[in-house]
Design an enzyme around this catalytic site. Structure first.
Site, PDB file in Angstrom:
ATOM      1  N   CYS A 216      28.472  45.019  24.359  1.00  0.00           N
ATOM      2  CA  CYS A 216      28.041  45.865  24.261  1.00  0.00           C
ATOM      3  C   CYS A 216      27.609  46.284  22.670  1.00  0.00           C
ATOM      4  CB  CYS A 216      28.089  47.364  25.017  1.00  0.00           C
ATOM      5  SG  CYS A 216      28.383  46.933  26.282  1.00  0.00           S
TER       6      CYS A 216
ATOM      7  N   ARG B 298      25.990  38.890  20.199  1.00  0.00           N
ATOM      8  CA  ARG B 298      27.824  39.421  20.521  1.00  0.00           C
ATOM      9  C   ARG B 298      27.344  39.289  23.096  1.00  0.00           C
ATOM     10  NH1 ARG B 298      31.392  42.333  19.319  1.00  0.00           N
ATOM     11  NH2 ARG B 298      32.134  43.416  20.872  1.00  0.00           N
TER      12      ARG B 298
ATOM     13  N   TRP C 272      26.140  44.855  28.024  1.00  0.00           N
ATOM     14  CA  TRP C 272      26.493  43.807  28.635  1.00  0.00           C
ATOM     15  C   TRP C 272      26.928  44.814  29.936  1.00  0.00           C
ATOM     16  CZ3 TRP C 272      28.722  38.790  26.993  1.00  0.00           C
ATOM     17  CH2 TRP C 272      29.041  37.790  27.404  1.00  0.00           C
TER      18      TRP C 272
ATOM     19  N   ASN D 273      30.371  52.244  24.711  1.00  0.00           N
ATOM     20  CA  ASN D 273      30.983  51.137  24.863  1.00  0.00           C
ATOM     21  C   ASN D 273      32.102  51.445  25.772  1.00  0.00           C
ATOM     22  OD1 ASN D 273      28.797  49.452  23.606  1.00  0.00           O
ATOM     23  ND2 ASN D 273      29.804  49.506  21.979  1.00  0.00           N
ATOM     24  N   GLY D 274      32.176  50.444  26.579  1.00  0.00           N
ATOM     25  CA  GLY D 274      33.743  51.002  26.535  1.00  0.00           C
ATOM     26  C   GLY D 274      33.593  50.848  28.800  1.00  0.00           C
TER      27      GLY D 274
ATOM     28  N   GLU E 123      55.048  32.405  23.478  1.00  0.00           N
ATOM     29  CA  GLU E 123      53.831  32.495  22.462  1.00  0.00           C
ATOM     30  C   GLU E 123      54.709  33.081  21.727  1.00  0.00           C
ATOM     31  OE1 GLU E 123      51.234  31.358  22.999  1.00  0.00           O
ATOM     32  OE2 GLU E 123      50.480  33.445  20.843  1.00  0.00           O
TER      33      GLU E 123
ATOM     34  N   LYS F  80      53.775  31.981  17.968  1.00  0.00           N
ATOM     35  CA  LYS F  80      53.498  33.140  16.665  1.00  0.00           C
ATOM     36  C   LYS F  80      54.277  33.140  15.157  1.00  0.00           C
ATOM     37  CE  LYS F  80      49.604  32.858  17.922  1.00  0.00           C
ATOM     38  NZ  LYS F  80      49.385  32.284  19.486  1.00  0.00           N
TER      39      LYS F  80
ATOM     40  N   GLU G  26      54.598  29.699  13.956  1.00  0.00           N
ATOM     41  CA  GLU G  26      53.332  28.794  12.813  1.00  0.00           C
ATOM     42  C   GLU G  26      53.195  30.016  11.717  1.00  0.00           C
ATOM     43  OE1 GLU G  26      50.316  28.675  15.771  1.00  0.00           O
ATOM     44  OE2 GLU G  26      50.408  29.996  16.449  1.00  0.00           O
TER      45      GLU G  26
ATOM     46  N   HIS H 147      73.684  28.477  29.835  1.00  0.00           N
ATOM     47  CA  HIS H 147      72.574  27.035  29.388  1.00  0.00           C
ATOM     48  C   HIS H 147      72.768  26.019  27.950  1.00  0.00           C
ATOM     49  CE1 HIS H 147      72.991  27.008  33.825  1.00  0.00           C
ATOM     50  NE2 HIS H 147      72.157  27.764  33.516  1.00  0.00           N
TER      51      HIS H 147
ATOM     52  N   LYS I 121      41.907  24.972  13.627  1.00  0.00           N
ATOM     53  CA  LYS I 121      41.598  26.168  14.993  1.00  0.00           C
ATOM     54  C   LYS I 121      41.368  25.080  15.897  1.00  0.00           C
ATOM     55  CE  LYS I 121      41.006  30.379  16.355  1.00  0.00           C
ATOM     56  NZ  LYS I 121      42.316  30.709  16.915  1.00  0.00           N
TER      57      LYS I 121
HETATM   58  C1  F6R Z   1      48.346  28.750  18.727  1.00  0.00           C
HETATM   59  C2  F6R Z   1      47.707  27.515  18.766  1.00  0.00           C
HETATM   60  C3  F6R Z   1      47.167  26.830  19.293  1.00  0.00           C
HETATM   61  C4  F6R Z   1      46.246  26.767  20.369  1.00  0.00           C
HETATM   62  C5  F6R Z   1      45.981  25.314  20.454  1.00  0.00           C
HETATM   63  C6  F6R Z   1      44.893  24.800  22.084  1.00  0.00           C
HETATM   64  O1  F6R Z   1      48.919  29.902  17.997  1.00  0.00           O
HETATM   65  O2  F6R Z   1      46.238  28.537  17.837  1.00  0.00           O
HETATM   66  O3  F6R Z   1      48.598  26.379  20.071  1.00  0.00           O
HETATM   67  O4  F6R Z   1      46.474  27.500  21.590  1.00  0.00           O
HETATM   68  O5  F6R Z   1      45.975  24.090  19.559  1.00  0.00           O
HETATM   69  O6  F6R Z   1      43.952  25.155  21.408  1.00  0.00           O
HETATM   70  P1  F6R Z   1      42.848  25.150  22.123  1.00  0.00           P
HETATM   71  O7  F6R Z   1      42.661  26.449  23.133  1.00  0.00           O
HETATM   72  O8  F6R Z   1      41.493  25.372  21.690  1.00  0.00           O
HETATM   73  O9  F6R Z   1      41.870  24.140  23.551  1.00  0.00           O
END
Ligand code: F6R
Length: 617
Positions: free
Chosen positions: A2, A27, A74, A100-101, A490, A494, A497, A513, A612
């Site tokens: 929205c 959006r 939406w 929104n919400g 995860e 994070k 990286e 282990h 990315k």
């Molecule tokens: C970690 C990260 C990567 C992606 C991976 C898969 O923060 O961004 O590990 O998750 O490269 O990317 P997608 O989801 O675009 O296939």
């Protein structure tokens, strides 16, 4: 997702509001509307579908004035039709509101308003707000007070803007929780309000952002901000750069930070129109899965890379528990090199934010060739993964620009929850009451996420203190168990990286282990120990770490005083149904990684060596 745009000033308001809404079209939305004060009365025009429909309607039935409020909707509660489109009006037509919400308690509120004789004209949760405003208006002595009072009745995150013909010089906006932003643009003799900066950026760069629990009285002279308990706020005025990329970053220092804090809103968008909170049914049109086909699967194989693979591991619990279908998760990069056993009774689930990750695409091709039904969970609409899949569930979390994935993780977990419910619905794997409970649980999720994403000084201090203390360590261990074991993976990913600190994620029971050999005073251990069925086991792992002089940072459930006696540092998350705890427990780990990386001066949005979208093998 929205959008809201409002204007008060001396220029013709309709064109400004419509133009602002056009800037938010990217959006996504499924209906649109505008309310304008003209000749002392409020006139509303609304239509289903694209803004062009509303523009045509305005050409046939023009309205204009100097005070206007527009919205692109939406759908969450009720179909995307003209009646459900915002703005919504009270019975007199003198007060209108856009929102929104989600109003989580709208059913109770609607029933009690109906008992007082109020007629409802839409199926939306939003309509309760305007009737409450009307009821409170006289006693409150004005719109601002009525908004303040009304928000006291609402549960769940909401960003609202209201106007009334009785106060022709103002809009009143408020923000409760994390339903998305409220940006107030200060012009000269005119003031704008919008859910997103691009909607009003061409008119002004001077903006105020409402925080959770604040409201604003917006007049041509500017905006007065106060907290919902009535304390005036001296709000900071931000100067937004013209560059559209920097502008999109708004008040945040990095895209990753913005994307972390956007998650309560992105999850609301992910659910929009797909969860019927009244009937408890899932509406996943792009899934394109017949009931017969849904009943034919004997297994699910999930393929993904990196963060998306960890989201898949959380999904394994969801799909097995809710849909009762055996599920395996495979790294997409490994999948095709071991001649996987796949046939037409396999549902192949590909999770990919970009939809372009080459390994994931190759795994999809391999599975298609073997006859699997392929469903992809993607964020980038129109991406290759979406094009080559039989069915698609989009993440709807908006562009993820920070290289480290955050909001796509939570959105893809919630998408898998929806998929599991849709499969359970088609296969009758769980009873209607159970399914209903799981759907009701979802409605509370954005509010609970908003609590973990508290950006107040006290909310930030926890992470700033930990970052100051721990940014110099060279190794971290992350432990989790059950559905929170993937969150340990995860959390470690994070941290490594973006801060370049070595971090390992482990299922907690595996610690003895091997990794236990590493534990000493130099090894901080992040333990996800929320109160669920494996809580006692996590406590005993924490004790084992402490016995070896390790330092423990626990992610624990609010109100758990016991854990404070065991761990060195505790970050709390609200109590939640166990299947949804990963969506909450990952948030502190994202925030911690972010603050540590900032402390170390790392390039948070573009960490070295990472891309990315990984389009090479
Ligand atoms: C970690 C990260 C990567 C992606 C991976 C898969 O923060 O961004 O590990 O998750 O490269 O990317 P997608 O989801 O675009 O296939």
């Amino acid at each position: 997702m929205c959008g809201i745009v409002g204007y008060v000033g001396s220029r013709p308001a309709t064109a400004i509001v419509i133009d602002g809404l056009q800037h938010l079209e990217y959006r996504g939305y499924d209906s649109a509307g505008i309310a304008v004060l003209q000749d002392g009365a409020i006139h509303v025009r609304r239509d289903a579908g694209k803004l062009s429909n509303l523009i045509k309607l305005l050409a046939q039935q023009p309205i204009d004035g100097h005070l206007a409020l527009g919205h692109t909707r939406w759908a969450t509660h009720g179909k995307p039709n003209q009646q459900n489109a915002h703005p919504h009006s009270d019975a007199s037509g003198e007060i209108v509101v856009v929102q929104n919400g989600i109003v989580e308690n709208y059913r109770e509120l609607r029933e009690s308003l109906q008992a007082e004789g109020i007629d409802f004209r839409s199926e939306t949760d939003t309509e309760v707000i305007v009737h409450l405003l009307a009821l409170n208006y006289s006693a409150a002595g004005g719109l601002a007070e009525a908004v303040r009072k009304t928000l006291g009745y609402l549960k769940g995150p909401s960003a609202i803007v209201a106007m009334t013909s009785r106060e022709p010089d103002r809009l009143v906006a408020a923000r409760l929780g994390n339903a998305g932003g409220v940006a107030i643009g200060l012009g000269s003799g005119e003031t704008f309000v919008a859910s997103d900066i691009p909607a009003i950026l061409e008119h002004t760069r001077r903006m105020i952002f409402l925080e959770d629990g604040q409201y604003a009285v917006i007049t041509p002279a500017g905006a007065q901000i106060a907290t919902l308990d009535g304390q005036p706020v001296a709000a900071e005025i931000h100067d937004i750069p013209w560059n559209p990329v920097s502008a999109a970053k708004g008040e945040y220092r990095h895209f990753m930070q913005k994307e972390i804090f956007e998650q309560a809103r992105s999850i609301t968008d992910t659910m929009r129109g797909r969860v019927d909170f009244d009937s408890g049914e899932m509406i996943l049109e792009q899934l394109r899965l017949s009931r017969e086909r849904a009943r034919s699967f004997d297994r699910i194989v999930t393929v993904a890379c990196g963060t998306s693979a960890y989201a898949g591991l959380v999904g394994e619990f969801l799909l097995e528990h809710i849909a009762r279908i055996p599920t395996d998760v495979d790294y997409a990069s490994e999948f095709r090199y071991r001649d996987p056993i796949i046939d037409e009774r396999t549902l192949l689930l590909a999770i990919t934010q970009s939809g372009e990750t080459v390994d994931t695409l190759a795994a999809v091709e391999e599975a298609r060739n073997k006859g699997a039904f392929v469903v992809s969970i993607v964020n980038a609409i129109g991406s290759q993964a979406a094009r080559i899949s039989d069915g698609v569930i989009t993440m709807r979390c908006g562009p993820e620009i920070g290289v480290a994935s955050t909001k796509a993780f939570t959105a893809s977990v919630v998408d898998q929850y929806l998929l599991a419910l849709a499969l359970a619905q088609a296969r009758d794997s769980i009873g209607p009451a159970h399914r209903r409970r799981l759907v009701d649980d979802l409605a509370h999720l954005p509010r609970l996420m908003g609590q973990v994403l508290d950006q107040s000084p006290a909310g930030n201090a926890v992470y700033l203190d930990l970052a100051e203390r721990f940014h110099g360590y060279r190794n971290f261990l992350f432990l989790g168990r059950g559905i929170n074991y993937p969150i340990a993976l995860e959390g470690a990913l994070k941290l490594k990286e973006i801060s370049y600190i070595h971090a390992e994620g482990y299922p907690a029971g595996e610690m003895k282990h091997g990794p236990i050999a590493l534990i000493d005073r130099e090894m901080p251990v992040v333990a996800i120990a929320v109160q669920d069925s494996v809580y006692d086991k996590m406590i005993s792992q924490i004790e084992q770490v402490k016995a070896r002089h390790g330092i423990v940072i626990a992610i624990a459930t609010e109100g758990d005083d016991f854990i404070a006696s065991k761990a060195d540092h505790v970050i709390t998350v609200p109590k939640a149904p166990s299947l949804l705890t990963p969506v909450l427990s990952v948030l502190p780990l994202q925030r911690l990684a972010y603050e540590i990386a900032v402390w170390r001066g790392a390039d948070v949005d573009q960490p070295r060596n990472l891309a990315k979208s990984v389009t090479v093998e």
